[in-house]
Design an enzyme around this catalytic site. Structure first.
Site, short mmCIF file in Angstrom:
data_model
loop_
_atom_site.label_atom_id
_atom_site.label_comp_id
_atom_site.label_asym_id
_atom_site.label_seq_id
_atom_site.Cartn_x
_atom_site.Cartn_y
_atom_site.Cartn_z
CG ASP A 120 9.50 -3.75 4.27
OD1 ASP A 120 10.43 -4.61 3.71
OD2 ASP A 120 8.32 -3.78 4.24
CB ILE A 121 7.81 -0.86 0.04
CG1 ILE A 121 9.06 -0.36 -0.71
CG2 ILE A 121 6.39 -0.36 -0.88
CD1 ILE A 121 9.41 -0.56 -2.27
CD GLU B 25 8.86 -6.52 0.25
OE1 GLU B 25 7.86 -6.91 1.21
OE2 GLU B 25 9.37 -7.25 -0.59
#
Length: 417
Positions: A294-295, A337
Site C-alpha cells: 500500500d502506498i 493504491e
C-alpha cells in the site's frame, strides 16, 4: 506411354521446384510477395487437374495437379516457414483460405445474372463452376490443416531428428500428404464418383513426389545455399500458436486483464486466477507468498498535488514493482493504491527480503525522481504456514500491512520480521 507420362511428371516437378525456389531464394531482392503470388495463382489449375485430368503411370492412375502442384505447394509452404518464420508462413495459408471462400461467395452471386450469348455455341457452365468452387474450398481447407500440421510436425520431429534436415522434410511430407490424399479423395468420390484406384495411385504418386522434391531440395542446398542457415530450433507449441493466431489472442487477454493505468493485472483477474496459482503451488509442495503493498499517504498526494500527479506516482511504483518480478510472480492492482504480489516458489523469509528490497527501491527512487517522496508499507504472508486459501493468506498479509502502517509506515511486517 507409362514411362513417357512419368518423365513428363518429373519434368513438371523440376520446372515447378526450380521457379519457386528461385523466387524464394531471391525474396530479399524482389520481395516475398512475388513468391506468395506465384504460390497462390496456380490453385485453380491444381484443383481443375485434380478433379478431371488423369494420366496413367507405373504406380497407377494419377492427377498431375495433385501429384506435382499440390504436393509442391505444401512443401513450399514448409520451406517458406523454415527459411522465414511462422509469422510469414501463415500469410499464404490464410490468404488461400480466405480467397477461395471469396470465390464461392462471388459464384453464388454471379449465378443470378441473366447471361447473353456472345460467342457462338459457347454458354457458361455454371454447374462446372459450382463443382470447381466447392472442390477448391474443400481442397483449400485441407491445405489449411495440412500447412499447420506439416510445420508443427516438422518442429516436433526436431526433438528426435535434430539436424537431419532432409529426413524431417521427407517424413513431414509423407505423413501429411497421406492425410491430404485421403481427405481430398473423399470429396472427389462424392462429387465425381472417381474409383478407389485413384486414391491408391494418387497416394503412391504423392510419396514419389515427396522423394523427388526432397532430392531437389538436397541438390539446392548442396550447390546454391548453406544447409546450416536452414536449421532452426523453434518450439512446435510456439509455431502452432502463431500459425493459429493464438499469440494474438493471448496478447488480447493480457490487455483485457490488465489495469490500463499501471499495467498490473486487475482485481477481476486476481479473483479468477489467484486461487489456481495457490492451488498449483500447494499440490506441488511449493511455498507461495503474498505481499500486500500500500502506498503511504497516497490520498494526501492526490489532495495536494492533484490526481494527475497521483496517477504518475501510481504508474511509477507499479513499474518499479514489475521490474523486480520473476517469471513466477503475479502482480495485481487490488484497488486504489493497493497492490497484491503473489510469488510462487518463494518462502516467507525470501518474500520478506523481496518486500524489504522493494520498499528501499521505491523510497530511494521517489526521493530523486518524483515530485514528492513516496513510500510503501508491505504485509507478507506465506503458504502453507499462514494459511492454505487465498482468503486466509490475504487476511494475514493485510493484517501485517495494518501493523506496518500503525507502527509508522514505510515498513515491512512478515513471517521473518
Amino acid at each position: 506411354m507409362l514411362l513417357a507420362n512419368t518423365a513428363l511428371l518429373v519434368a513438371e516437378a523440376t520446372v515447378y521446384f526450380t521457379v519457386m525456389m528461385a523466387l524464394l531464394h531471391a525474396r530479399r531482392v524482389i520481395g516475398i510477395g512475388v513468391f506468395m503470388c506465384a504460390l497462390g495463382v496456380m490453385h485453380f489449375l491444381e484443383t481443375y487437374l485434380a478433379s478431371v485430368y488423369y494420366v496413367e503411370t507405373p504406380v497407377g492412375i494419377i492427377s498431375p495437379g495433385s501429384t506435382v502442384l499440390f504436393s509442391g505447394k505444401l512443401l513450399m509452404i514448409l520451406l517458406l516457414y523454415i527459411r522465414e518464420d511462422a509469422l510469414v508462413a501463415r500469410q499464404p495459408i490464410y490468404g488461400l483460405l480466405i480467397g477461395n471462400f471469396l470465390i464461392v461467395a462471388l459464384v453464388m452471386l454471379l449465378r443470378n445474372h441473366d447471361t447473353v450469348g456472345v460467342v457462338g455455341g459457347r454458354v457458361p457452365d455454371i454447374g462446372f463452376v459450382d463443382e470447381m468452387g466447392w472442390l477448391m474450398v474443400w481442397g483449400t481447407s485441407l491445405l489449411f490443416i495440412d500447412s499447420i500440421a506439416i510445420i508443427v510436425l516438422y518442429e516436433r520431429l526436431g526433438k528426435w531428428l535434430g539436424r537431419h534436415l532432409y529426413l524431417r522434410f521427407l517424413i513431414c511430407g509423407a505423413v501429411v500428404l497421406t492425410f491430404d490424399q485421403a481427405g481430398f479423395y473423399l470429396a472427389l468420390r462424392y462429387v465425381s464418383h472417381v474409383p478407389i484406384e485413384v486414391f491408391f495411385g494418387g497416394w503412391a504418386a504423392k510419396m514419389a513426389a515427396t522423394l523427388v522434391y526432397t532430392l531437389f531440395f538436397t541438390i539446392y542446398l548442396k550447390f546454391f545455399d548453406d544447409e546450416t542457415s536452414w536449421l532452426t530450433n523453434r518450439s512446435f507449441k510456439d509455431a502452432f500458436q502463431i500459425l493459429t493466431y493464438r499469440e494474438r489472442y493471448e496478447d488480447l487477454l493480457q490487455v483485457v486483464n490488465r489495469d490500463h493505468l499501471t499495467g498490473a493485472f486487475h482485481r477481476r483477474h486476481y479473483d479468477t486466477y489467484a486461487p489456481d496459482v495457490l492451488k498449483s503451488g500447494l499440490e506441488q509442495s511449493n511455498p507461495v507468498s503474498f505481499l500486500v503493498i500500500d502506498i503511504d499517504y497516497f490520498k494526501a498526494v492526490n489532495d495536494r498535488l492533484g490526481h494527475q500527479t497521483g496517477d504518475e506516482v501510481l504508474k511509477t511504483i507499479a513499474r518499479l514493482l514489475q521490474e523486480n518480478l520473476r517469471s513466477e510472480d503475479h502482480l495485481y492492482r487490488y484497488g486504489g493504491e493497493e497492490f497484491v504480489l503473489i510469488c510462487d516458489r518463494m518462502d516467507g523469509e525470501a518474500a520478506f527480503a523481496l518486500a524489504e528490497r522493494i520498499r528501499r527501491i521505491i523510497e530511494r527512487f521517489s526521493t530523486i525522481y518524483l515530485p514528492e517522496k513516496a513510500t510503501v508499507s508491505i504485509g507478507v504472508a506465506s503458504a502453507p504456514e499462514d494459511g492454505r486459501t487465498i482468503r486466509a493468506l490475504f487476511e494475514k498479509a493485510d493484517s501485517r500491512l495494518y501493523q506496518a502502517k500503525s507502527s509508522g509506515r514505510n515498513k515491512v511486517i512478515g513471517p521473518a520480521a
